[in-house]
Design a protein around this motif. Structure first.
Motif, PDB file in Angstrom:
ATOM      1  N   THR A 127       0.832  -1.192   0.000  1.00  0.00           N
ATOM      2  CA  THR A 127       0.000   0.000   0.000  1.00  0.00           C
ATOM      3  C   THR A 127       0.873   1.251   0.000  1.00  0.00           C
ATOM      4  O   THR A 127       1.854   1.311   0.728  1.00  0.00           O
ATOM      5  CB  THR A 127      -0.873   0.024   1.266  1.00  0.00           C
ATOM      6  OG1 THR A 127      -1.366  -1.285   1.454  1.00  0.00           O
ATOM      7  CG2 THR A 127      -1.994   1.009   1.118  1.00  0.00           C
ATOM      8  N   ARG A 173      -3.800  17.218 -13.172  1.00  0.00           N
ATOM      9  CA  ARG A 173      -3.294  17.897 -11.965  1.00  0.00           C
ATOM     10  C   ARG A 173      -4.195  17.669 -10.764  1.00  0.00           C
ATOM     11  O   ARG A 173      -3.722  17.660  -9.629  1.00  0.00           O
ATOM     12  CB  ARG A 173      -3.170  19.400 -12.219  1.00  0.00           C
ATOM     13  CG  ARG A 173      -1.806  19.804 -12.724  1.00  0.00           C
ATOM     14  CD  ARG A 173      -1.597  21.288 -12.594  1.00  0.00           C
ATOM     15  NE  ARG A 173      -1.778  21.765 -11.211  1.00  0.00           N
ATOM     16  CZ  ARG A 173      -1.568  22.993 -10.832  1.00  0.00           C
ATOM     17  NH1 ARG A 173      -1.174  23.889 -11.693  1.00  0.00           N
ATOM     18  NH2 ARG A 173      -1.748  23.352  -9.577  1.00  0.00           N
ATOM     19  N   ILE A 198      -2.869   9.079  -4.167  1.00  0.00           N
ATOM     20  CA  ILE A 198      -2.673   8.254  -2.982  1.00  0.00           C
ATOM     21  C   ILE A 198      -3.456   6.960  -3.204  1.00  0.00           C
ATOM     22  O   ILE A 198      -4.653   7.015  -3.509  1.00  0.00           O
ATOM     23  CB  ILE A 198      -3.173   8.985  -1.725  1.00  0.00           C
ATOM     24  CG1 ILE A 198      -2.396  10.290  -1.551  1.00  0.00           C
ATOM     25  CG2 ILE A 198      -3.030   8.109  -0.490  1.00  0.00           C
ATOM     26  CD1 ILE A 198      -3.038  11.242  -0.578  1.00  0.00           C
ATOM     27  N   ARG A 246      -0.824  21.378  -4.844  1.00  0.00           N
ATOM     28  CA  ARG A 246      -0.746  20.013  -5.397  1.00  0.00           C
ATOM     29  C   ARG A 246      -0.784  18.954  -4.287  1.00  0.00           C
ATOM     30  O   ARG A 246       0.186  18.225  -4.071  1.00  0.00           O
ATOM     31  CB  ARG A 246       0.524  19.870  -6.241  1.00  0.00           C
ATOM     32  CG  ARG A 246       0.524  20.819  -7.429  1.00  0.00           C
ATOM     33  CD  ARG A 246       1.804  20.787  -8.249  1.00  0.00           C
ATOM     34  NE  ARG A 246       1.855  21.992  -9.072  1.00  0.00           N
ATOM     35  CZ  ARG A 246       2.070  22.012 -10.389  1.00  0.00           C
ATOM     36  NH1 ARG A 246       2.313  20.911 -11.041  1.00  0.00           N
ATOM     37  NH2 ARG A 246       2.076  23.165 -11.042  1.00  0.00           N
ATOM     38  N   ILE A 247      -1.905  18.907  -3.578  1.00  0.00           N
ATOM     39  CA  ILE A 247      -2.018  17.893  -2.528  1.00  0.00           C
ATOM     40  C   ILE A 247      -2.616  16.608  -3.102  1.00  0.00           C
ATOM     41  O   ILE A 247      -3.079  16.583  -4.236  1.00  0.00           O
ATOM     42  CB  ILE A 247      -2.827  18.385  -1.309  1.00  0.00           C
ATOM     43  CG1 ILE A 247      -4.264  18.693  -1.699  1.00  0.00           C
ATOM     44  CG2 ILE A 247      -2.182  19.604  -0.674  1.00  0.00           C
ATOM     45  CD1 ILE A 247      -5.181  18.849  -0.490  1.00  0.00           C
ATOM     46  N   GLY A 248      -2.601  15.564  -2.290  1.00  0.00           N
ATOM     47  CA  GLY A 248      -3.032  14.254  -2.776  1.00  0.00           C
ATOM     48  C   GLY A 248      -1.995  13.673  -3.716  1.00  0.00           C
ATOM     49  O   GLY A 248      -2.284  12.838  -4.560  1.00  0.00           O
ATOM     50  N   ALA A 249      -0.759  14.136  -3.559  1.00  0.00           N
ATOM     51  CA  ALA A 249       0.291  13.824  -4.531  1.00  0.00           C
ATOM     52  C   ALA A 249       0.773  12.380  -4.439  1.00  0.00           C
ATOM     53  O   ALA A 249       1.233  11.818  -5.422  1.00  0.00           O
ATOM     54  CB  ALA A 249       1.473  14.773  -4.342  1.00  0.00           C
ATOM     55  N   GLY A 250       0.679  11.785  -3.253  1.00  0.00           N
ATOM     56  CA  GLY A 250       1.228  10.437  -3.109  1.00  0.00           C
ATOM     57  C   GLY A 250       2.745  10.454  -3.198  1.00  0.00           C
ATOM     58  O   GLY A 250       3.370  11.517  -3.217  1.00  0.00           O
ATOM     59  N   ARG A 251       3.338   9.266  -3.256  1.00  0.00           N
ATOM     60  CA  ARG A 251       4.800   9.240  -3.205  1.00  0.00           C
ATOM     61  C   ARG A 251       5.365   7.935  -3.733  1.00  0.00           C
ATOM     62  O   ARG A 251       4.672   6.926  -3.818  1.00  0.00           O
ATOM     63  CB  ARG A 251       5.268   9.455  -1.764  1.00  0.00           C
ATOM     64  CG  ARG A 251       4.759   8.388  -0.810  1.00  0.00           C
ATOM     65  CD  ARG A 251       4.902   8.834   0.642  1.00  0.00           C
ATOM     66  NE  ARG A 251       4.476   7.800   1.564  1.00  0.00           N
ATOM     67  CZ  ARG A 251       5.267   6.834   2.040  1.00  0.00           C
ATOM     68  NH1 ARG A 251       6.536   6.774   1.683  1.00  0.00           N
ATOM     69  NH2 ARG A 251       4.793   5.922   2.857  1.00  0.00           N
ATOM     70  N   SER A 269      10.310   8.206  -0.574  1.00  0.00           N
ATOM     71  CA  SER A 269      10.199   9.576  -0.088  1.00  0.00           C
ATOM     72  C   SER A 269      10.395  10.572  -1.239  1.00  0.00           C
ATOM     73  O   SER A 269      10.821  11.697  -1.022  1.00  0.00           O
ATOM     74  CB  SER A 269      11.205   9.840   1.035  1.00  0.00           C
ATOM     75  OG  SER A 269      12.512   9.620   0.551  1.00  0.00           O
ATOM     76  N   ARG A 270      10.078  10.155  -2.441  1.00  0.00           N
ATOM     77  CA  ARG A 270      10.158  11.065  -3.591  1.00  0.00           C
ATOM     78  C   ARG A 270       8.782  11.198  -4.248  1.00  0.00           C
ATOM     79  O   ARG A 270       7.856  10.445  -3.944  1.00  0.00           O
ATOM     80  CB  ARG A 270      11.189  10.555  -4.621  1.00  0.00           C
ATOM     81  CG  ARG A 270      12.584  10.328  -4.070  1.00  0.00           C
ATOM     82  CD  ARG A 270      13.176  11.575  -3.404  1.00  0.00           C
ATOM     83  NE  ARG A 270      13.315  12.703  -4.322  1.00  0.00           N
ATOM     84  CZ  ARG A 270      13.062  13.975  -3.968  1.00  0.00           C
ATOM     85  NH1 ARG A 270      12.635  14.277  -2.754  1.00  0.00           N
ATOM     86  NH2 ARG A 270      13.234  14.949  -4.838  1.00  0.00           N
ATOM     87  N   LEU A 271       8.689  12.157  -5.164  1.00  0.00           N
ATOM     88  CA  LEU A 271       7.433  12.369  -5.877  1.00  0.00           C
ATOM     89  C   LEU A 271       7.172  11.210  -6.832  1.00  0.00           C
ATOM     90  O   LEU A 271       8.108  10.588  -7.337  1.00  0.00           O
ATOM     91  CB  LEU A 271       7.505  13.657  -6.713  1.00  0.00           C
ATOM     92  CG  LEU A 271       7.627  14.992  -5.991  1.00  0.00           C
ATOM     93  CD1 LEU A 271       7.798  16.112  -7.019  1.00  0.00           C
ATOM     94  CD2 LEU A 271       6.395  15.269  -5.141  1.00  0.00           C
ATOM     95  N   THR A 323       3.753  13.298 -11.161  1.00  0.00           N
ATOM     96  CA  THR A 323       3.757  14.576 -10.424  1.00  0.00           C
ATOM     97  C   THR A 323       5.032  15.353 -10.748  1.00  0.00           C
ATOM     98  O   THR A 323       5.004  16.558 -10.998  1.00  0.00           O
ATOM     99  CB  THR A 323       3.698  14.327  -8.905  1.00  0.00           C
ATOM    100  OG1 THR A 323       2.696  13.370  -8.632  1.00  0.00           O
ATOM    101  CG2 THR A 323       3.412  15.601  -8.153  1.00  0.00           C
ATOM    102  N   LEU A 347       5.199  18.897 -12.850  1.00  0.00           N
ATOM    103  CA  LEU A 347       5.869  20.073 -12.276  1.00  0.00           C
ATOM    104  C   LEU A 347       6.925  20.608 -13.244  1.00  0.00           C
ATOM    105  O   LEU A 347       6.999  21.807 -13.507  1.00  0.00           O
ATOM    106  CB  LEU A 347       6.516  19.679 -10.941  1.00  0.00           C
ATOM    107  CG  LEU A 347       7.263  20.781 -10.203  1.00  0.00           C
ATOM    108  CD1 LEU A 347       6.280  21.743  -9.549  1.00  0.00           C
ATOM    109  CD2 LEU A 347       8.193  20.197  -9.141  1.00  0.00           C
ATOM    110  N   ARG A 348       7.720  19.693 -13.788  1.00  0.00           N
ATOM    111  CA  ARG A 348       8.775  20.119 -14.723  1.00  0.00           C
ATOM    112  C   ARG A 348       8.166  20.713 -15.992  1.00  0.00           C
ATOM    113  O   ARG A 348       8.695  21.673 -16.550  1.00  0.00           O
ATOM    114  CB  ARG A 348       9.704  18.945 -15.052  1.00  0.00           C
ATOM    115  CG  ARG A 348      10.577  18.465 -13.884  1.00  0.00           C
ATOM    116  CD  ARG A 348      11.503  19.538 -13.351  1.00  0.00           C
ATOM    117  NE  ARG A 348      12.415  20.071 -14.355  1.00  0.00           N
ATOM    118  CZ  ARG A 348      13.615  19.574 -14.627  1.00  0.00           C
ATOM    119  NH1 ARG A 348      14.072  18.537 -13.935  1.00  0.00           N
ATOM    120  NH2 ARG A 348      14.379  20.106 -15.557  1.00  0.00           N
TER     121      ARG A 348
END
Lengths: 306, 457
Positions: free
Chosen positions: A22, A65, A70, A89-94, A97-99, A103, A107-108
């Motif tokens: 998860t 976007r 998550i 940009r919330i709800g971004a998940g991961r 410990s990186r994007l 996402t 961003l880029r």
């Protein structure tokens, strides 16, 4: 079932199939949602990209976007509500410990749009279409423009001579256009805003000068232009520093009898002119109205209450 | 005082000490804009050579802004420990550099000498340090401070959670804040930059953040970064905050352009002591950034590194809980590209620490600078290796209110793992209690802002 719930369900299935833990579902999979075409590239020697263009997912789009990446929010409903309450940009998940990849790439991509807008030139064909001739400030190129705001506040000698020769003087309102920090803002808005202002001024019976374009312009060059042409009100339509949400934001800066060295507080500004802010036709009508009031009150900036 | 040097057979002469200081700076677009930078690469090194032989007493006697004209200079000079100063006044800048870097010099030694250093001495030694010198020297020094928790202890890297919103919508602000907390971000501060600077709005935002802190019993600090006068008014209306914030400059004229003076800072500080929610003793929060003095025509012909050091000399009078340089916010006319921003970030962190204040950094960039996400990730890693107290955290690096980019909520976690750093201990325990962290790493629940639903008081 809405799009987010559908995506959550698909993520769940994918996670189970992959035996993934998860929170660690590769978001790359999420970006395949909605696409019906799957390529078995590994087995094929020649890969033909035959995906129809209209099936491509644009990672810069509002829909992408807004996606929640998550895998299993504890409270899906609350997550959706939170996402609606902010454009952060919330709800971004991961990924660890990186994007997530999508996402990071969005961003880029948004940053690249902003950068391209700062460093590109306004399309000459557009200036021709709008009958805008060009003059320059003392800046010689974009880098010089970015590092020397003082030079972007003054016209070069040639620019002064051209304005002297081509422009009507002693008018009530001088409107002109400048690239500022976003050429894209000029390209996106000038076709609508400039005619809207000019026809508004005409309907008020206000005499107008000859519109033109100033390359490498800072706001302050309007003061020199105002003095040179002896305009009562000067108005510049200028591209603003791009943000990540839009690179197309324009502002109109106006001043009554602007003079070199006057305090910044004497300017009136209408900002946030772009398709998701104040649209350019509406903004044009508003600017014309402000000019009318400035002429009536003979004031601008903090001296003028609108 | 020697004001000239011979390099490769050529004599380089300088007008005065200020000219030496200006030209000894690493290249910055802001110094070029001010018309004071070295004209050639060799002239820059010549200035560094001259500066390395200047005595600390020369720097003491030649502040960038005259004592009589400027309260920043006066506070700096008057607050100096003269016993320490008299012991070091005959050191050259080169001797100070080598003393700081020497194996024989301890953290305690540096902190003691710091009490005898003026801003100009701090700036001078910075100018003859390489980037790794700056990192190495900083790693010797930890400056901690205490409000509700203790920031800046060795082995920690903290974060300011910055839940900005384009219209100050409280529900939106809290949504961002909860997402940040779910990443273990916010141990230094939960601090909002408000859009609307009225006292009523600031009071509303202060209370929202404070309620969040109390509701979930988060061991941290909250603050709303409006203008100091608006914050004072909000607190006087009864709003709850742990710290008072203000952006500061390196000269009285620069501070006046920011709309405050020392009396107003004292009023805010006093108010925090009397009615602030923070335990203290450190309750002030300042932000700085190279170039702000020039932008308000308040640099007195001095370079931006020297003016920045003067901000720190000013800040230390108010025993702040945190100070950070918003290093890449000002734009390319002051810091042109990533090379200049990274250098400035390392300089500012070093100068702050050598001055004795608890330094953090907003590792950031605007869209008209020659820098991108990769560059600020580099800076974040370098500063964390140097022992920086904190960095910023926002949703996926995009600040939708200030329109610039800084560190994402994710970044500090990655850096903590790479460099074996932890959040502030009490905050880490809280994260463990909430199920967000385990053994210094994120759990599978981290990153989900809805884990807080139905919990808290």
């Amino acid at each position: 079932m809405d799009q987010n719930q559908l995506e959550a369900l698909i993520r769940e299935v994918v996670a189970e199939v992959m035996g993934a833990k998860t929170g660690d579902v590769p978001a790359a999979l999420v970006n395949d949602v909605g696409s019906t075409v799957k390529q078995a590239a590994a087995q094929s020697q020649t890969v033909i990209d035959d995906i129809p263009d209209d099936e491509l997912v644009d990672i810069c789009s509002h829909e992408v976007r807004q996606r929640i990446l998550i895998a299993h929010p504890m409270d899906t409903e609350m997550m959706d509500r939170m996402r609606q309450m902010t454009n952060a940009r919330i709800g971004a998940g991961r990924a660890g410990s990186r994007l997530n990849t999508v996402t990071m790439l969005t961003l880029r991509a948004n940053h690249a749009q902003a950068r391209d807008s700062v460093f590109s030139e306004v399309d000459q064909a557009l200036l021709d279409e709008m009958n805008l001739f060009s003059v320059k400030t003392r800046c010689t190129d974009k880098n010089n423009y970015l590092t020397r705001p003082d030079m972007g506040r003054r016209l070069d000698d040639e620019g002064r001579a051209i304005l002297e020769q081509k422009c009507k003087k002693h008018v009530q309102a001088q409107v002109y256009v400048s690239d500022g920090l976003s050429s894209k803002a000029v390209e996106a808005n000038v076709r609508d805003i400039l005619p809207a202002i000019m026809s508004g001024l005409e309907s008020f019976g206000i005499s107008t000068g000859t519109p033109f374009f100033v390359e490498y312009g800072r706001v302050g060059v309007m003061d020199e232009i105002s003095e040179l042409l002896d305009a009562e009100v000067t108005c510049v339509l200028l591209g603003e520093r791009p943000g990540l949400s839009t690179a197309e934001s324009m502002s109109a800066y106006l001043a009554y009898r602007a003079t070199i060295g006057m305090p910044e507080s004497r300017r009136t500004v209408v900002s946030n002119i772009h398709k998701d802010g104040i649209n350019s036709v509406e903004a044009g009508a508003y600017v014309a109205e402000i000019i009318r009031i400035m002429l009536e009150k003979k004031a601008s900036g903090v001296d003028l209450s609108l | 005082m020697r004001l000239k040097t011979k390099l490769a057979g050529e004599i380089h002469r300088f007008r005065d000490l200020k000219d030496v200081m200006n030209k000894a700076n690493e290249e910055k677009s802001g110094d070029i804009l001010a018309g004071i930078a070295a004209e050639t690469a060799l002239q820059r090194i010549a200035a560094k050579e001259v500066l390395s032989n200047v005595l600390l007493s020369d720097l003491y006697n030649n502040p960038a802004v005259p004592y009589e004209d400027d309260e920043v200079t006066r506070l700096n000079i008057d607050g100096l420990n003269m016993t320490v100063y008299n012991q070091i006044k005959n050191w050259s800048v080169a001797e100070l550099r080598e003393w700081i870097l020497s194996y024989g010099t301890s953290e305690e030694d540096i902190k003691r000498v710091s009490r005898g250093l003026t801003a100009e001495m701090v700036a001078a030694v910075c100018k003859i340090m390489s980037n790794l010198d700056l990192i190495y020297a900083c790693n010797k020094i930890r400056i901690s401070a205490h409000c509700n928790t203790t920031i800046g202890l060795r082995g920690t890297l903290s974060t300011r959670l910055q839940p900005n919103h384009p219209t100050d919508n409280v529900e939106g602000i809290i949504a961002s804040a909860l997402e940040g907390l779910s990443y273990g971000v916010g141990d230094a501060l939960i601090g909002l930059n408000p859009v609307n600077d009225t006292a009523d709005n600031i009071a509303r935002c202060m209370d929202a953040l404070s309620e969040l802190k109390y509701k979930y019993e988060i061991p941290t600090q909250t603050c709303v970064l409006g203008h100091i006068t608006s914050q004072i008014e909000a607190v006087n209306k009864g709003a709850a905050t742990d710290c008072i914030f203000q952006s500061i400059a390196g000269s009285q004229k620069g501070n006046e352009a920011f709309g405050f003076n020392t009396e107003i800072i004292m009023e805010g500080w006093d108010l925090m002591k009397k009615v602030g929610h923070g335990t203290g003793p450190n309750v002030m929060y300042f932000e700085t950034g190279q170039g702000s003095e020039l932008s308000s025509d308040a640099n007195y012909g001095a370079d931006q590194v020297t003016m920045e050091a003067r901000c720190y000399g000013y800040a230390r009078n108010f025993q702040p809980f945190m100070v950070n340089t918003v290093v890449g916010f000002i734009g390319p006319e002051y810091l042109y590209d990533s090379r200049q921003v990274i250098r400035a970030g390392l300089e500012d962190h070093f100068m702050g620490k050598l001055t004795g204040i608890p330094m953090g950094c907003d590792c950031c960039y605007t869209n008209h600078m020659m820098a991108d996400q990769n560059d600020i990730e580099n800076l974040t890693t370098l500063l964390s290796a140097a022992g920086c107290n904190y960095v910023i955290g926002i949703p996926a690096s995009d600040d939708v209110m200030l329109n610039y980019q800084t560190n994402s909520y994710h970044d500090a976690n990655a850096v903590r793992e790479v460099l074996n750093l932890r959040p502030i201990r009490e905050f880490e325990i809280w994260c463990e209690k909430m199920g967000i962290m385990e053994n210094g790493r994120l759990t599978k629940y981290a990153g989900d802002p809805t884990i807080f639903m139905g919990r808290g008081k």
